[in-house]
Design a protein around this motif. Structure first.
Motif, PDB file in Angstrom:
ATOM      1  N   PHE A  72      54.866  64.369  59.901  1.00  0.00           N
ATOM      2  CA  PHE A  72      53.624  64.986  60.369  1.00  0.00           C
ATOM      3  C   PHE A  72      52.456  64.525  59.512  1.00  0.00           C
ATOM      4  CE2 PHE A  72      56.513  67.858  62.431  1.00  0.00           C
ATOM      5  CZ  PHE A  72      55.828  68.297  63.551  1.00  0.00           C
ATOM      6  N   GLU A  73      51.315  64.323  60.178  1.00  0.00           N
ATOM      7  CA  GLU A  73      50.069  64.062  59.454  1.00  0.00           C
ATOM      8  C   GLU A  73      49.176  65.276  59.614  1.00  0.00           C
ATOM      9  OE1 GLU A  73      48.227  60.331  60.744  1.00  0.00           O
ATOM     10  OE2 GLU A  73      50.241  59.648  61.285  1.00  0.00           O
ATOM     11  N   PHE A  74      48.976  65.992  58.503  1.00  0.00           N
ATOM     12  CA  PHE A  74      48.076  67.150  58.519  1.00  0.00           C
ATOM     13  C   PHE A  74      46.766  66.772  57.854  1.00  0.00           C
ATOM     14  CE2 PHE A  74      52.379  69.159  58.123  1.00  0.00           C
ATOM     15  CZ  PHE A  74      52.407  69.750  59.371  1.00  0.00           C
ATOM     16  N   PHE A 142      64.956  69.770  70.463  1.00  0.00           N
ATOM     17  CA  PHE A 142      64.733  70.144  69.068  1.00  0.00           C
ATOM     18  C   PHE A 142      63.256  70.414  68.851  1.00  0.00           C
ATOM     19  CE2 PHE A 142      62.866  66.233  67.325  1.00  0.00           C
ATOM     20  CZ  PHE A 142      63.261  65.279  68.253  1.00  0.00           C
ATOM     21  N   ARG A 143      62.982  71.242  67.862  1.00  0.00           N
ATOM     22  CA  ARG A 143      61.591  71.564  67.557  1.00  0.00           C
ATOM     23  C   ARG A 143      61.427  71.795  66.068  1.00  0.00           C
ATOM     24  NH1 ARG A 143      60.721  77.799  69.762  1.00  0.00           N
ATOM     25  NH2 ARG A 143      62.486  78.714  68.657  1.00  0.00           N
ATOM     26  N   PHE A 144      60.171  71.788  65.641  1.00  0.00           N
ATOM     27  CA  PHE A 144      59.820  71.999  64.233  1.00  0.00           C
ATOM     28  C   PHE A 144      59.177  73.369  64.108  1.00  0.00           C
ATOM     29  CE2 PHE A 144      59.632  67.532  65.263  1.00  0.00           C
ATOM     30  CZ  PHE A 144      60.367  66.936  64.249  1.00  0.00           C
ATOM     31  N   LEU A 145      59.572  74.092  63.057  1.00  0.00           N
ATOM     32  CA  LEU A 145      59.006  75.424  62.826  1.00  0.00           C
ATOM     33  C   LEU A 145      58.425  75.481  61.421  1.00  0.00           C
ATOM     34  CD1 LEU A 145      62.105  75.713  64.204  1.00  0.00           C
ATOM     35  CD2 LEU A 145      61.204  77.989  64.647  1.00  0.00           C
ATOM     36  N   PHE A 146      57.268  76.086  61.311  1.00  0.00           N
ATOM     37  CA  PHE A 146      56.606  76.274  60.017  1.00  0.00           C
ATOM     38  C   PHE A 146      56.435  77.776  59.795  1.00  0.00           C
ATOM     39  CE2 PHE A 146      55.702  72.074  61.551  1.00  0.00           C
ATOM     40  CZ  PHE A 146      55.774  71.263  60.426  1.00  0.00           C
ATOM     41  N   PRO A 147      57.524  78.460  59.459  1.00  0.00           N
ATOM     42  CA  PRO A 147      57.491  79.925  59.429  1.00  0.00           C
ATOM     43  C   PRO A 147      56.877  80.499  58.158  1.00  0.00           C
ATOM     44  CG  PRO A 147      59.721  79.136  58.980  1.00  0.00           C
ATOM     45  CD  PRO A 147      58.876  77.926  59.191  1.00  0.00           C
ATOM     46  N   ASP A 148      56.735  79.659  57.116  1.00  0.00           N
ATOM     47  CA  ASP A 148      56.310  80.213  55.820  1.00  0.00           C
ATOM     48  C   ASP A 148      54.813  80.152  55.582  1.00  0.00           C
ATOM     49  OD1 ASP A 148      59.005  80.564  55.370  1.00  0.00           O
ATOM     50  OD2 ASP A 148      59.219  78.568  54.481  1.00  0.00           O
ATOM     51  N   LEU A 149      54.047  79.697  56.555  1.00  0.00           N
ATOM     52  CA  LEU A 149      52.603  79.608  56.348  1.00  0.00           C
ATOM     53  C   LEU A 149      51.995  80.999  56.300  1.00  0.00           C
ATOM     54  CD1 LEU A 149      51.856  76.672  58.825  1.00  0.00           C
ATOM     55  CD2 LEU A 149      52.040  76.558  56.326  1.00  0.00           C
ATOM     56  N   GLU A 150      50.916  81.126  55.516  1.00  0.00           N
ATOM     57  CA  GLU A 150      50.213  82.414  55.436  1.00  0.00           C
ATOM     58  C   GLU A 150      49.628  82.769  56.801  1.00  0.00           C
ATOM     59  OE1 GLU A 150      50.107  84.236  52.695  1.00  0.00           O
ATOM     60  OE2 GLU A 150      51.259  82.689  51.619  1.00  0.00           O
ATOM     61  N   GLU A 152      46.752  83.751  57.962  1.00  0.00           N
ATOM     62  CA  GLU A 152      45.461  83.221  58.405  1.00  0.00           C
ATOM     63  C   GLU A 152      45.288  81.738  58.080  1.00  0.00           C
ATOM     64  OE1 GLU A 152      43.515  84.908  60.422  1.00  0.00           O
ATOM     65  OE2 GLU A 152      45.000  86.505  60.254  1.00  0.00           O
ATOM     66  N   GLN A 153      46.325  81.142  57.491  1.00  0.00           N
ATOM     67  CA  GLN A 153      46.198  79.750  57.055  1.00  0.00           C
ATOM     68  C   GLN A 153      46.036  78.814  58.249  1.00  0.00           C
ATOM     69  OE1 GLN A 153      49.224  78.678  54.241  1.00  0.00           O
ATOM     70  NE2 GLN A 153      48.846  76.482  54.493  1.00  0.00           N
ATOM     71  N   GLU A 154      45.018  77.958  58.165  1.00  0.00           N
ATOM     72  CA  GLU A 154      44.746  77.041  59.261  1.00  0.00           C
ATOM     73  C   GLU A 154      45.462  75.716  59.026  1.00  0.00           C
ATOM     74  OE1 GLU A 154      40.566  75.559  60.131  1.00  0.00           O
ATOM     75  OE2 GLU A 154      40.766  77.412  61.315  1.00  0.00           O
ATOM     76  N   ARG A 262      36.013  65.514  70.774  1.00  0.00           N
ATOM     77  CA  ARG A 262      35.015  66.510  70.369  1.00  0.00           C
ATOM     78  C   ARG A 262      35.404  67.148  69.042  1.00  0.00           C
ATOM     79  NH1 ARG A 262      33.958  72.299  71.892  1.00  0.00           N
ATOM     80  NH2 ARG A 262      36.177  72.354  72.397  1.00  0.00           N
ATOM     81  N   LEU A 263      36.695  67.444  68.875  1.00  0.00           N
ATOM     82  CA  LEU A 263      37.134  68.176  67.696  1.00  0.00           C
ATOM     83  C   LEU A 263      37.693  67.251  66.618  1.00  0.00           C
ATOM     84  CD1 LEU A 263      38.833  71.070  69.672  1.00  0.00           C
ATOM     85  CD2 LEU A 263      36.639  71.174  68.454  1.00  0.00           C
ATOM     86  N   GLY A 264      38.121  66.058  67.019  1.00  0.00           N
ATOM     87  CA  GLY A 264      38.574  65.078  66.033  1.00  0.00           C
ATOM     88  C   GLY A 264      39.979  65.312  65.512  1.00  0.00           C
ATOM     89  N   TYR A 265      40.743  66.157  66.156  1.00  0.00           N
ATOM     90  CA  TYR A 265      42.138  66.333  65.762  1.00  0.00           C
ATOM     91  C   TYR A 265      42.987  66.552  67.009  1.00  0.00           C
ATOM     92  CZ  TYR A 265      40.746  71.279  66.190  1.00  0.00           C
ATOM     93  OH  TYR A 265      40.259  72.473  66.652  1.00  0.00           O
ATOM     94  N   LYS A 266      44.298  66.650  66.776  1.00  0.00           N
ATOM     95  CA  LYS A 266      45.205  66.820  67.916  1.00  0.00           C
ATOM     96  C   LYS A 266      45.490  68.308  68.173  1.00  0.00           C
ATOM     97  CE  LYS A 266      45.791  62.348  68.503  1.00  0.00           C
ATOM     98  NZ  LYS A 266      46.945  61.502  68.361  1.00  0.00           N
ATOM     99  N   VAL A 267      45.803  69.011  67.082  1.00  0.00           N
ATOM    100  CA  VAL A 267      46.215  70.417  67.223  1.00  0.00           C
ATOM    101  C   VAL A 267      45.680  71.227  66.057  1.00  0.00           C
ATOM    102  CG1 VAL A 267      48.204  72.008  67.188  1.00  0.00           C
ATOM    103  CG2 VAL A 267      48.358  69.869  68.474  1.00  0.00           C
ATOM    104  N   LYS A 268      45.192  72.421  66.323  1.00  0.00           N
ATOM    105  CA  LYS A 268      44.852  73.354  65.246  1.00  0.00           C
ATOM    106  C   LYS A 268      45.608  74.659  65.481  1.00  0.00           C
ATOM    107  CE  LYS A 268      40.598  75.408  64.349  1.00  0.00           C
ATOM    108  NZ  LYS A 268      39.209  75.189  63.908  1.00  0.00           N
ATOM    109  N   ARG A 269      46.267  75.124  64.437  1.00  0.00           N
ATOM    110  CA  ARG A 269      47.001  76.396  64.533  1.00  0.00           C
ATOM    111  C   ARG A 269      46.645  77.256  63.330  1.00  0.00           C
ATOM    112  NH1 ARG A 269      51.359  76.328  68.330  1.00  0.00           N
ATOM    113  NH2 ARG A 269      51.584  78.488  67.691  1.00  0.00           N
TER     114      ARG A 269
END
Ligand code: NOJ
Ligand code: CA
Length: 711
Positions: A72-74, A142-150, A152-154, A262-269
């Protein structure tokens, strides 16, 4: 006769009860692996140089997907692709059944083995995430999960680099990875020959953007060993559509998410999140791909509960007229949308109260339960070609010659429901503002379905139909609609990824080159191999609003330069081949009145107890038999590409000890999609389980059969 009798209710209940989820956890062995319940598909986790992490997929001990790395590229973070450590592996399994409220079959078995892998970076910033693999007999996800993020963390994703390394130069059936539209013909080539860039210039698309040599999904392949694969995704929620970038030399596919200029990225969560499932359907027959339930099984259970306010239906419409040019969506020739009232109408407006009533009468006489009316609301004078489309349509104001309430009242008096039409002209912010008002109006009139449309480049500029921003718009529409008991048939939609399981008001969608291209495309329309390809590609994603059933194949006298490129029997067969709980009866009513073959359209069901795919080859032919959910009737549809063929059909799916009155709608001896498309014959005969039918299909032809038990 009312039979829910293929599986008696009591038995169905039993299946559901017995299916109680069985979950057992255990540590995996040294090389983490998980297999499908039948043991034939296996995913193995691979640790590589520099702590790269990947997987392989094998089928019957042969590699199908070679070591494929993840990454992943964040934004504002180092690449997440190396120094990855597996902390823990847990295996579990489930075997349950669930019921489709409408669809291609009533009961679906959800039987899988799962592996959850806990992963952590061994170096700072020591990010942790999980991967989940679910292995089914018909494929894997298959999928990727990021369960440990805070909370409100963007997280901003610049790209997801999930690889699928093929083992050879397979045959592929593909459309380009267009960020704005799926309405392309499928191409058939080797992986090494895929050239999406060459498809950039297209006369017939109101919007198109193909930035790379990528394909969209579902993309279906056949290996030299005769294994069929189809790559797609399931549960595309708050994320961007995944296209697959093609390496034509090494035969690698890498995920390429649709972005936003417009936003310059692929996904924001924000907060913990997971990706959609990346899916691979695997089958030893092409037919097996269609029978697969992988995509719906990888979605969450029904969240809406009882959706019986939506009833599967056939529908007529004020629609084909506009595509043929015999009528218009707009009311007056003026382009000043504020002054058409009282101005000289040009007299070609389609959506009039009188015409709607005429079609309601026709529908009622023929057991057709619904009518779609396009061009009923003001704004169409400003539709195509206008830059500033915000605020043009309001979805509540009818043209002066259309009395919405009267049409609804008249329809209801004849048991014909109105399907509302909302063309947003790709101005989703206007639609968002209007949603509640529009749905309130529908709700107050007892209208339970709407066809939406998104023709044109998305406003605001820099957004694409398949980006996260639009994915979220389409979902908001679906969820808001559900709260008003409204079902959605979206055109120019986001692709289907099985959300219909969770939100069964997602009844159908376009998202392919529909029948309408035959009325006006500059490239000769959809070739005879179109639907024999669609059945094994686009249809794996979910229901399709194709609008089959054109009888005036040569479109005479309206469109001398266009035509439908199939026989009439092929058009009939599409009502069975295509899966959708709403099927249009689109031709002008003159084409049907008094036509003996129209009986098949009257008879055919739209909601199924079970489906059997009897044969097929991608792009060549397919035969599907489906049993009506509300009777013991069976319907069978077979279609072929431009090659004539005889298909031998075993009728062992019929119920034993029953005799069926069969009516066969066949290509005549001399039928041909171009030279003699409307030549057909009807044959009546009695048939039983064990009988064999030899169906002769003409070039571009088909066969449609209704099988009704003799009482
Ligand atoms: C495109 C849709 O696919 C078609 O069915 C519809 O008639 C027009 N847009 C107008 O909304
Ligand atoms: Ca369209």
């Amino acid at each position: 006769m009312n039979t829910e009798n293929f599986l008696p209710k009591s038995f169905a209940m039993l299946v559901i009860i017995m299916a109680a989820l069985t979950t057992s956890c255990q540590k995996a062995a040294h090389t983490p692996q998980v297999k499908s319940p039948d043991g034939q598909l296996a995913v193995t986790l691979i640790s590589g140089e520099n702590g790269k992490l990947g997987y392989t997929l094998s089928f019957k001990n042969e590699l199908l997907i070679d070591t494929s790395w993840i990454g992943f590229e964040f934004k504002d973070q180092p690449l997440l692709a190396e120094k990855l450590e597996v902390l823990d592996v847990a295996l579990s399994q489930a075997d349950e059944s669930w019921e489709m409220p409408w669809g291609e079959q009533r009961l679906v078995r959800n039987h899988y083995q799962m592996m959850r892998v806990e992963i952590q970076e061994a170096v700072a910033p020591n990010r942790s995430f999980q991967m989940e693999f679910k292995l089914y007999d018909d494929g894997m996800g298959f999928r990727f999960l990021f369960p440990d993020l805070e909370e409100e963390q963007e997280t901003i994703i610049l790209d997801e680099n999930t690889e699928f390394r093929l083992t050879a130069d397979h045959q592929a059936w593909w459309i380009p990875g267009d960020w704005d539209i799926y309405e392309h013909l499928y191409n058939h080539s080797r992986i090494s020959e895929i050239n999406a860039i060459a498809l950039r210039d297209h006369n017939d698309l109101a919007q198109t953007y193909i930035p790379e040599n990528a394909v969209n999904t579902p993309v279906t392949m056949k290996t030299n060993q005769g294994i069929y694969l189809s790559f797609h995704e399931a549960n595309l929620t708050d994320y961007a559509d995944m296209t697959l970038k093609i390496d034509t030399v090494e035969f690698h596919l890498v995920s390429e998410l649709v972005g936003s200029d417009r936003l310059g990225y692929k996904v924001k969560r924000s907060g913990p999140f997971h990706t959609p499932w990346r899916t691979i359907q695997v089958s030893e027959t092409a037919a097996g791909l269609i029978e697969s339930n992988l995509i719906v099984n990888l979605n969450e259970p029904n969240r809406l509960g009882d959706v019986s306010w939506f009833q599967p239906a056939k529908y007529v419409g004020i629609w084909w007229d506009m595509h043929l040019g015999t009528k218009t969506w707009d009311y007056a020739s003026t382009q000043d949308m504020n002054t058409y009232m009282g101005q000289n109408p040009h007299g070609k407006h389609g959506a009039t109260t009188a015409y709607a009533k005429e079609l309601i009468d026709f529908a009622a006489e023929n057991g057709i339960q619904a009518i779609l009316v396009e061009g009923w609301n003001t704004g169409w004078e400003h539709w195509i070609g206008f830059e500033d489309r915000e605020g043009v349509f309001d979805f509540v104001t009818p043209y002066p010659d259309y009395d919405l309430k009267e049409v609804v009242r008249y329809g209801k008096s004849k048991a014909v429901e109105l399907i509302m039409h909302h063309e947003t002209s790709a101005a989703p912010r206007t639609y968002d503002q209007q949603l509640d008002t529009a749905f309130k109006l529908m709700h107050s009139l007892g209208i339970h379905a709407v066809k939406t449309g998104y023709v044109g480049k998305i406003i605001p500029k820099g957004e694409y139909h398949h980006g996260q921003w639009m994915v979220n718009h389409y979902r908001r529409v679906l969820e808001t609609a559900a709260s008003y008991q409204i079902a959605i048939n979206a055109h120019e939609p986001i692709k289907a990824t099985g959300i219909r399981r969770t939100l069964p008001n997602a009844i159908s969608r376009e998202g392919l080159r529909g029948q309408e291209f035959n009325a006006w495309a500059s490239d000769g329309g959809n070739p005879p191999n179109h639907l024999p390809t669609i059945a094994f590609t686009r249809m794996l994603a979910g229901p399709i609003d194709y609008t089959p059933g054109i009888f005036n194949i040569k479109l005479k006298p309206h469109k001398p330069d266009n035509q439908v490129n199939t026989t009439l029997a092929h058009q009939l067969a599409l009502y069975v081949v295509i899966n959708s709980p709403i099927q249009m009866v689109p031709d002008l009513k003159e084409a049907y009145v008094g036509h003996p073959a129209f009986q098949f359209i009257r008879d055919v069901a739209v909601n199924w107890e079970q489906t059997k795919v009897l044969n097929g080859e991608v792009g060549e032919f397919v035969t599907i038999a489906r049993q009506d959910r509300n009777s013991a009737n069976w319907f069978l549809g077979a279609i072929t590409n431009e090659i004539a063929r005889t298909l031998e059909i075993d009728l062992d799916f019929l119920e034993a000890d029953k005799t069926y009155e069969a009516r066969l709608y066949l290509d005549a001896e001399d039928a041909h999609w171009n030279d003699n498309p409307t030549a057909y014959k009807i044959v009546n005969q009695q048939l039983q389980q064990g009988d064999v039918l030899n169906l002769k299909l003409a070039p571009g032809g088909g066969a449609a059969v209704s099988l009704i038990p003799v009482e």
